[in-house]
Design a protein around this motif. Structure first.
Motif, PDB file in Angstrom:
ATOM      1  N   GLU A 133      -3.653  11.637  -2.339  1.00  0.00           N
ATOM      2  CA  GLU A 133      -3.599  13.097  -2.385  1.00  0.00           C
ATOM      3  C   GLU A 133      -2.507  13.556  -3.346  1.00  0.00           C
ATOM      4  OE1 GLU A 133      -2.969  16.914   0.643  1.00  0.00           O
ATOM      5  OE2 GLU A 133      -2.964  14.847   1.411  1.00  0.00           O
ATOM      6  N   TRP A 134      -1.338  12.860  -3.292  1.00  0.00           N
ATOM      7  CA  TRP A 134      -0.245  13.240  -4.194  1.00  0.00           C
ATOM      8  C   TRP A 134      -0.625  12.974  -5.641  1.00  0.00           C
ATOM      9  CZ3 TRP A 134       2.861  11.179  -7.945  1.00  0.00           C
ATOM     10  CH2 TRP A 134       3.994  11.917  -8.277  1.00  0.00           C
TER      11      TRP A 134
ATOM     12  N   GLU B   7      -2.478   9.612   1.828  1.00  0.00           N
ATOM     13  CA  GLU B   7      -1.408  10.525   1.426  1.00  0.00           C
ATOM     14  C   GLU B   7      -0.998  10.284  -0.017  1.00  0.00           C
ATOM     15  OE1 GLU B   7       2.901  12.121   3.134  1.00  0.00           O
ATOM     16  OE2 GLU B   7       2.332  10.013   3.431  1.00  0.00           O
TER      17      GLU B   7
END
Length: 573
Positions: free
Chosen positions: A451-452, A448
């Motif tokens: 991805e950011w 996550e």
């Protein structure tokens, strides 16, 4: 079960339930009709919250005697004639359901004269039927008297609230109409008591003053005329906010509306200015070509759709943001009532010290340390000329700066103040304000987090965080902003990502997420000891900010306690 056609009486009562929910619904429909008729004076009288009586009179164009009986029939209207008319509606009413719905759930006496000196007509209904009519004279205009709302529908009547609650709903309806149409004079009498009275001068400020009082209106920011989308109105300063959205009003082409898009635009404009869970006071009016707005969404006509919703969002947010940024106006706090809906803010008439050249390392994008020794090295100790009108005295628990001026005593949240200073600096920072790491750091991120970073890599680079992929979930940190100094760059990046992924930050754009997070992490903290010179410098930098009264989270940076407030606290007055 056998399928059967409902009787006209049953079907009309079902249909009326969508239009008439409570007394305020009746008042709204009758006021809309009055406004559509060109009325300049509208008088509303209610009894028992509108359950017993709703009386609405106007001086509009009136209805011809031959057409008055037709006006109470369902889907009868003078405001459109074909389906094509729905694409450019310029009236408040158009569905032809209002009077028929009222007749289905109450007794109605409707009297109208459409030409001065000529006979008009009065009709009376009961039990969903016309029971009486007679010619009448008098001044031009229409008067509708509604009695016994939901008397024939006990189940609906039981769902109405207390008289006071229903009266408040009617008052809100009249208030919205008065703000949407300041050129019309409104009067609301509640059980013979005048509750609302507006002058009808055409000036929105006059209408607002008559409803909310001069003190509040003087504390609002007036949007200058000539805005895109015909935007005008009044908005509150960041320090003036409420615990609910009840005082946010939107009007589109003279119609009060509830709209998530406009609400989101207001939230976007006030981001970093108002605390979470608090809401500004807004009276916002938009004038758009009728074909750009779809008002035929719900029978209550309070929901709309914009043809170019993204453009409306952008223009509304930008207009409000410019107004908030361009004014430095604030209002002194008043201590004669509980401090619930506003913080104590200083008046900008305070004679702040004139901005003097600051040492190149002071509260800028140079490294900010966290120990008192590092602060003395980083912030510098070059003397600044003292101004008796505003000077720092010391700290409270190494968290709040205490300062004094002729206006009174100031308390400044050192972390919030520095956070605002850095936040505005980051907004104008260039990618050149970075320090290259001779030995790039390797950091392993979760899926996550990776991805950011991938999605916001360009935004981070603008802020001086140069990052490149070094494996499936490994990244190389090659440079960092000057503002984070010698902090652990890897840990700093993790903190930025963690905050950016929190609910509070997700609503922000990528660049602003980074601005906000970096300012919070780089700012001096509670517990950091500051010298008097450092406190003076922070105050000076804060007053140079465009929005220095609140931190990026919307919390206050500075609080004023005036002499009057202190006198009251000590029982002198």
């Amino acid at each position: 079960m056998t399928i059967q056609r409902l009787s006209s009486d049953v079907s009309s009562k079902i249909a009326a339930g969508e239009v008439i929910e409570r007394p305020a619904s009746v008042a709204r429909e009758l006021i809309d009709n009055a406004l559509d008729s060109g009325a300049t004076n509208i008088r509303i009288v209610i009894e028992d919250g509108g359950k017993t009586l709703i009386d609405v009179g106007d001086d509009g164009a009136g209805i011809a005697p031959a057409q008055l009986p037709l006006a109470i029939e369902r889907h009868s209207t003078s405001k459109l004639s074909s389906v094509d008319d729905l694409t450019h509606i310029q009236t408040l009413g158009f569905r032809g359901e209002a009077l028929a719905s009222i007749v289905a759930v109450a007794e109605l006496s409707l009297r109208s004269v459409n030409a001065q000196g000529e006979a008009g007509l009065e009709i009376q209904t009961r039990g969903n039927s016309l029971v009486h009519q007679r010619p009448v004279g008098g001044a031009r205009g229409t008067r509708a008297i509604v009695r016994g709302l939901f008397r024939t529908l006990p189940a609906r009547l039981e769902f109405l609230r207390a008289n006071r609650t229903e009266s408040n709903h009617v008052a809100n309806t009249v208030t919205r109409a008065a703000l949407a149409h300041p050129d019309v004079s409104f009067e609301l009498r509640d059980n013979e008591r005048i509750r609302i009275q507006t002058p009808g001068t055409g000036n929105l400020r006059d209408a607002l003053t008559s409803i909310y009082g001069i003190k509040l209106v003087d504390d609002l920011i007036e949007l200058p005329p000539g805005q895109t989308l015909g935007i005008d109105g009044f908005i509150s300063q960041p320090h003036l906010h409420r615990p609910s959205r009840s005082e946010i009003s939107f009007f589109v082409n003279g119609r009060w509306v509830t709209d998530r898009l406009l609400s989101a635009a207001v939230s976007d404009a006030y981001r970093s200015m108002v605390p979470s869970g608090r809401f500004p006071i807004i009276v916002l009016r938009l004038s758009l070509p009728p074909e750009e707005v779809d008002v035929n969404v719900h029978p209550a006509k309070a929901e709309i759709r914009f043809r170019q919703s993204s453009e409306v969002f952008r223009q509304v947010s930008a207009t409000l943001r410019r107004a908030l940024s361009s004014t430095r106006k604030t209002t002194p706090a008043v201590f004669d009532k509980p401090v619930i809906d506003q913080f104590f803010f200083p008046n900008t008439n305070v004679d702040w010290r004139q901005t003097a050249p600051m040492p190149t390392r002071t509260f800028s994008t140079e490294p900010i340390k966290t120990s008192s020794r590092e602060h003395s090295q980083t912030l510098g100790s070059s003397p600044i000329s003292k101004n008796p009108e505003m000077r720092a005295l010391g700290q409270v628990d190494q968290t709040y700066i205490v300062a004094i001026s002729a206006d009174g005593l100031y308390l400044i949240d050192q972390h919030a103040a520095h956070e605002r200073v850095l936040y505005e600096q980051f907004e104008s920072i260039s990618s050149e304000a970075t320090q290259q790491l001779l030995d790039p750091l390797t950091i392993v991120l979760s899926a996550e987090e990776s991805e950011w970073v991938s999605a916001h890599k360009a935004a981070l680079q603008k802020l001086g965080l140069m990052i490149s992929l070094f494996g499936p979930d490994s990244w190389l940190i090659r440079s960092v902003p000057l503002a984070i100094g010698r902090r652990d760059a890897a840990e700093y990046l993790r903190q930025v990502i963690a905050e950016a992924l929190s609910p509070e930050f997700r609503r922000l754009e990528a660049t602003e997420q980074a601005h906000w997070s970096m300012a919070c992490r780089a700012a001096i903290k509670s517990g950091d000891k500051l010298s008097t010179e450092e406190m003076d410098q922070l105050i000076e930098k804060l007053q140079a900010c465009d929005l220095g009264l609140t931190c990026p989270h919307g919390r206050p940076t500075i609080v004023l306690m005036t002499r009057t407030m202190l006198d009251k606290q000590f029982g002198r007055i």
